[in-house]
Design a protein around this motif. Structure first.
Motif, PDB file in Angstrom:
ATOM      1  N   SER A   1      -6.406  41.634  46.416  1.00 60.62           N
ATOM      2  CA  SER A   1      -7.111  40.645  45.385  1.00 60.62           C
ATOM      3  C   SER A   1      -6.500  39.014  46.186  1.00 60.62           C
TER       4      SER A   1
ATOM      5  N   GLU B   1       8.613  31.847  41.704  1.00 62.66           N
ATOM      6  CA  GLU B   1       7.727  32.139  40.495  1.00 62.66           C
ATOM      7  C   GLU B   1       6.555  31.516  40.187  1.00 62.66           C
ATOM      8  N   GLY B   2       5.400  31.902  40.273  1.00 60.49           N
ATOM      9  CA  GLY B   2       4.163  31.294  40.275  1.00 60.49           C
ATOM     10  C   GLY B   2       3.039  32.048  40.509  1.00 60.49           C
ATOM     11  N   ASN B   3       2.066  31.173  41.111  1.00 59.20           N
ATOM     12  CA  ASN B   3       0.787  31.924  41.584  1.00 59.20           C
ATOM     13  C   ASN B   3       0.514  31.849  43.111  1.00 59.20           C
TER      14      ASN B   3
ATOM     15  N   GLU C   1      -2.250  32.824  46.256  1.00 61.37           N
ATOM     16  CA  GLU C   1      -3.754  33.051  46.717  1.00 61.37           C
ATOM     17  C   GLU C   1      -3.811  32.848  48.291  1.00 61.37           C
TER      18      GLU C   1
ATOM     19  N   SER D   1       6.106  27.557  40.197  1.00 64.03           N
ATOM     20  CA  SER D   1       6.513  26.709  38.730  1.00 64.03           C
ATOM     21  C   SER D   1       8.035  26.493  38.918  1.00 64.03           C
TER      22      SER D   1
ATOM     23  N   LYS E   1       4.462  22.987  41.558  1.00 62.79           N
ATOM     24  CA  LYS E   1       3.337  23.292  40.470  1.00 62.79           C
ATOM     25  C   LYS E   1       3.262  21.810  40.040  1.00 62.79           C
TER      26      LYS E   1
ATOM     27  N   LYS F   1      -6.261  36.506  44.608  1.00 63.02           N
ATOM     28  CA  LYS F   1      -5.231  35.622  43.776  1.00 63.02           C
ATOM     29  C   LYS F   1      -4.214  36.438  42.818  1.00 63.02           C
ATOM     30  N   LEU F   2      -3.086  36.201  42.923  1.00 66.99           N
ATOM     31  CA  LEU F   2      -2.193  36.739  41.917  1.00 66.99           C
ATOM     32  C   LEU F   2      -1.420  35.694  40.984  1.00 66.99           C
ATOM     33  N   GLU F   3      -1.619  35.837  39.665  1.00 65.19           N
ATOM     34  CA  GLU F   3      -0.884  35.099  38.592  1.00 65.19           C
ATOM     35  C   GLU F   3       0.480  35.506  38.187  1.00 65.19           C
ATOM     36  N   ASN F   4       1.478  34.520  38.036  1.00 66.91           N
ATOM     37  CA  ASN F   4       2.506  35.108  37.514  1.00 66.91           C
ATOM     38  C   ASN F   4       3.280  36.095  38.015  1.00 66.91           C
ATOM     39  N   VAL F   5       3.570  35.697  39.797  1.00 65.65           N
ATOM     40  CA  VAL F   5       4.085  36.756  40.455  1.00 65.65           C
ATOM     41  C   VAL F   5       5.456  35.951  40.990  1.00 65.65           C
TER      42      VAL F   5
END
Length: 167
Positions: free
Chosen positions: A63, A119-121, A123, A161, A101, A65-69
């Motif tokens: 993938s 913690e964040g996104n 890609e 973040s 962020k 992009k990964l969000e909230n990882v």
């Protein structure tokens, strides 16, 4: 006439203050002690389920992009100018780039060598030659190293973040 002199004095003072403030910009002071948090406090879930940095690479292969990882890794480099970016090393000695962020927080250079939870996104992105050179200059790379950057490069980018020091 008094108003004009007053306004000119005020404008001059504002410019001088802005220049003085600009000179003092640098990474925040601090020792990056265990438990310290920069940005938002990572969630309890993030702390418990943080994946090793090496697994982030594997997940991003399937993938883009990964969000909230949440990722656990060792900081190997911090921006000397403002503390506005850092580099994290994976278990297999690869690296990925971390920015804060919304440019909302900075980290002290003392974070270098510490293990953190991010913690964040994340890609995978193609980074332009100009951007690579900009960050190489920030990292105080030699001119030869900067000049050797001649083509765009695909790499992992992490938008944090929150960052917590854990070791």
């Amino acid at each position: 006439m008094k108003k004009i002199v007053f306004l000119l004095t005020l404008a001059f003072s504002t410019v001088m203050f802005a220049q003085e403030t600009e000179k003092k910009v640098g990474p925040p002071a601090g020792n990056a002690l265990v438990g310290e948090v920069y940005g938002s406090q990572p969630s309890v879930t993030a702390e418990k389920n943080a994946i090793p940095a090496k697994k982030l690479q594997k997940k991003l292969k399937s993938s883009k992009k990964l969000e909230n990882v949440a990722v656990k890794g060792k900081v190997i480099e911090v921006c000397d100018k403002k503390g506005c970016w850092l580099t994290v090393e994976t278990d297999n000695n690869e690296k990925f780039f971390v920015k804060m962020k919304d440019y909302a927080f900075f980290v002290p250079t003392a974070l270098k060598g510490k293990t953190v939870i991010l913690e964040g996104n994340a890609e995978t992105k193609v980074i332009s030659v100009d951007e690579q050179k900009h960050y190489a200059e920030d990292a105080k790379k030699s001119q030869a190293e900067i000049d050797a950057i001649t083509k765009p490069q695909e790499e992992i980018r992490f938008m944090a973040s929150g960052i917590k020091v854990i070791n």
